[in-house]
Design an enzyme around this catalytic site. Structure first.
Site, PDB file in Angstrom:
ATOM      1  N   HIS A  63       1.144 -12.172  -0.757  1.00  0.00           N
ATOM      2  CA  HIS A  63       2.581 -11.962  -0.944  1.00  0.00           C
ATOM      3  C   HIS A  63       3.346 -12.817   0.054  1.00  0.00           C
ATOM      4  O   HIS A  63       2.759 -13.454   0.935  1.00  0.00           O
ATOM      5  CB  HIS A  63       2.957 -10.488  -0.852  1.00  0.00           C
ATOM      6  CG  HIS A  63       2.708  -9.838   0.475  1.00  0.00           C
ATOM      7  ND1 HIS A  63       1.449  -9.658   1.009  1.00  0.00           N
ATOM      8  CD2 HIS A  63       3.570  -9.293   1.389  1.00  0.00           C
ATOM      9  CE1 HIS A  63       1.542  -9.035   2.174  1.00  0.00           C
ATOM     10  NE2 HIS A  63       2.821  -8.815   2.429  1.00  0.00           N
ATOM     11  N   HIS A  65       5.606 -12.169   2.441  1.00  0.00           N
ATOM     12  CA  HIS A  65       6.053 -11.735   3.753  1.00  0.00           C
ATOM     13  C   HIS A  65       5.543 -12.707   4.816  1.00  0.00           C
ATOM     14  O   HIS A  65       4.422 -13.236   4.716  1.00  0.00           O
ATOM     15  CB  HIS A  65       5.571 -10.317   4.049  1.00  0.00           C
ATOM     16  CG  HIS A  65       6.482  -9.257   3.494  1.00  0.00           C
ATOM     17  ND1 HIS A  65       6.088  -7.954   3.290  1.00  0.00           N
ATOM     18  CD2 HIS A  65       7.797  -9.311   3.102  1.00  0.00           C
ATOM     19  CE1 HIS A  65       7.104  -7.251   2.802  1.00  0.00           C
ATOM     20  NE2 HIS A  65       8.140  -8.054   2.676  1.00  0.00           N
ATOM     21  N   ASP A  67       4.289 -12.563   7.784  1.00  0.00           N
ATOM     22  CA  ASP A  67       3.028 -12.394   8.512  1.00  0.00           C
ATOM     23  C   ASP A  67       1.816 -12.752   7.654  1.00  0.00           C
ATOM     24  O   ASP A  67       0.681 -12.726   8.149  1.00  0.00           O
ATOM     25  CB  ASP A  67       2.897 -10.973   9.061  1.00  0.00           C
ATOM     26  CG  ASP A  67       2.977  -9.884   7.996  1.00  0.00           C
ATOM     27  OD1 ASP A  67       3.770 -10.033   7.047  1.00  0.00           O
ATOM     28  OD2 ASP A  67       2.242  -8.887   8.120  1.00  0.00           O
ATOM     29  N   HIS A 140       3.694  -2.770  -3.133  1.00  0.00           N
ATOM     30  CA  HIS A 140       4.246  -3.020  -1.797  1.00  0.00           C
ATOM     31  C   HIS A 140       5.759  -3.159  -1.938  1.00  0.00           C
ATOM     32  O   HIS A 140       6.319  -2.999  -3.036  1.00  0.00           O
ATOM     33  CB  HIS A 140       3.588  -4.273  -1.211  1.00  0.00           C
ATOM     34  CG  HIS A 140       3.902  -4.519   0.231  1.00  0.00           C
ATOM     35  ND1 HIS A 140       3.884  -3.528   1.188  1.00  0.00           N
ATOM     36  CD2 HIS A 140       4.238  -5.670   0.899  1.00  0.00           C
ATOM     37  CE1 HIS A 140       4.178  -4.052   2.359  1.00  0.00           C
ATOM     38  NE2 HIS A 140       4.418  -5.339   2.213  1.00  0.00           N
ATOM     39  N   HIS A 269      -5.158  -5.413   8.978  1.00  0.00           N
ATOM     40  CA  HIS A 269      -3.702  -5.202   9.006  1.00  0.00           C
ATOM     41  C   HIS A 269      -3.389  -3.963   9.844  1.00  0.00           C
ATOM     42  O   HIS A 269      -2.646  -3.073   9.437  1.00  0.00           O
ATOM     43  CB  HIS A 269      -3.160  -5.074   7.577  1.00  0.00           C
ATOM     44  CG  HIS A 269      -1.705  -5.406   7.462  1.00  0.00           C
ATOM     45  ND1 HIS A 269      -0.721  -4.455   7.569  1.00  0.00           N
ATOM     46  CD2 HIS A 269      -1.051  -6.575   7.247  1.00  0.00           C
ATOM     47  CE1 HIS A 269       0.470  -5.019   7.413  1.00  0.00           C
ATOM     48  NE2 HIS A 269       0.290  -6.314   7.212  1.00  0.00           N
TER      49      HIS A 269
END
Length: 317
Positions: A63, A65, A67, A140, A269
């Site tokens: 995805h 994001h 990070d 998410h 994570h």
């Protein structure tokens, strides 16, 4: 097959964990690298491993994001400086092409190799003679995906002595039998591959998930996996907070592994609130649900054996 964790933290880097990335080394003689996610400083982490950028042939992004993706433009650019860098396939969510195009345009960057970008749709996204990759959506805060890597079965080991007893001469016919094909001898005798080879070698299954709360996609990806890599951002009693941020807990990861019939679970994570000394308690609660639960750590490499083989790593703690 070997999986190397390059970053196992959540959200932002900490002194103990970088943000998300992992590298899958494919079986020899291929030996190339598939990268899953590419958080900030991933290429710096790679410098602490034997992995070379020109060995990376595919990158899979779960995805958009930061990070999970902020290290990607730099890594792609640096790869141009490595001799022998062939085409690279990049798989990611809708919008990843716009992201790469915008960064390269605004920074006047260019690549000396072909970059092939595929934006994800559910189902099989890649297949060759050895491997199949499926992608399925997760749940998410932004569109997020997980990947299921399936190694195709291989013919069993050839019993050359038995083949010779049946009259098979040295040469191409032995190779055909080894590859699972029946052969006809010059005298008209049919020799079946199954008569001179052992059982097929079962292919391995690896499921690598992006950020998610428990959902249907987790089960699709993890079913029967030899290795499940599942986020576990928070400890078990923080399910409400995890859900608010679109994440899972240690107990939820362990429950997913148990429900899917996975062989091993590696949690990653991990929130920066947890230090190394906290991991013993987090592992204990996951193992109360799924005994084969382990915690990923930066620069840890784990072997992924076939069923019936023992792992050849010392990281199982």
């Amino acid at each position: 097959m070997e999986l190397t964790f390059l970053g196992t933290g959540a959200g932002r880097p900490s002194r103990q964990r970088n943000v998300t990335s992992m590298a899958l080394t494919l079986p020899q003689p291929r030996g190339s690298i598939w990268l899953f996610d590419c958080g900030e400083a991933t290429q710096h982490q790679l410098m602490n491993t034997p992995i070379k950028l020109n060995k990376i042939e595919a990158v899979f992004i779960t995805h958009l994001h930061g990070d999970h993706i902020n290290g990607l433009p730099g890594l792609l650019s640096s790869r141009s400086y490595h001799a022998g860098s062939g085409p690279l396939q990049l798989f990611g969510p809708q919008g990843i092409k716009d992201y790469i195009d915008a960064v390269f345009r605004l920074t006047s960057s260019h690549l000396d190799y072909e970059l092939i970008i595929t934006e994800l749709e559910a189902g099989v996204i890649y297949e060759d003679e050895e491997l199949i990759v499926e992608a399925h959506p997760l749940n998410h805060r932004v569109p997020c995906w997980g990947f299921r890597i399936v190694e195709k079965d291989k013919p069993g080991t050839l019993d050359a002595a038995k083949a010779r007893e049946l009259g098979v001469p040295f040469g191409p016919l032995l190779g055909q039998l080894k590859n699972g094909r029946d052969v006809m001898l010059p005298d008209g005798q049919l020799v079946r591959s199954g008569d001179v080879t052992g059982p097929d070698l079962r292919g391995r299954i690896i499921a690598i998930l992006g950020d998610t709360v428990p959902c249907h996609g987790v089960g699709q990806l993890a079913q029967g996996a030899d290795l499940l890599v599942h986020e576990a951002t928070f400890q078990g009693d923080m399910a409400e907070k995890a859900a608010a941020y679109g994440h899972s807990t240690t107990l939820q990861a362990a429950e997913a592994a148990r429900a899917a019939g996975a062989q091993r679970l590696y949690m990653t994570h991990i929130s920066s609130r947890y230090r190394d000394e906290d991991m013993v308690a987090l592992l204990q609660e996951a193992r109360s649900v799924f005994p084969e639960s382990y915690a990923g750590a930066d620069l840890m490499s784990i072997q992924i054996p076939r069923r019936g083989e023992l792992p050849q790593d010392s990281s199982l703690s």
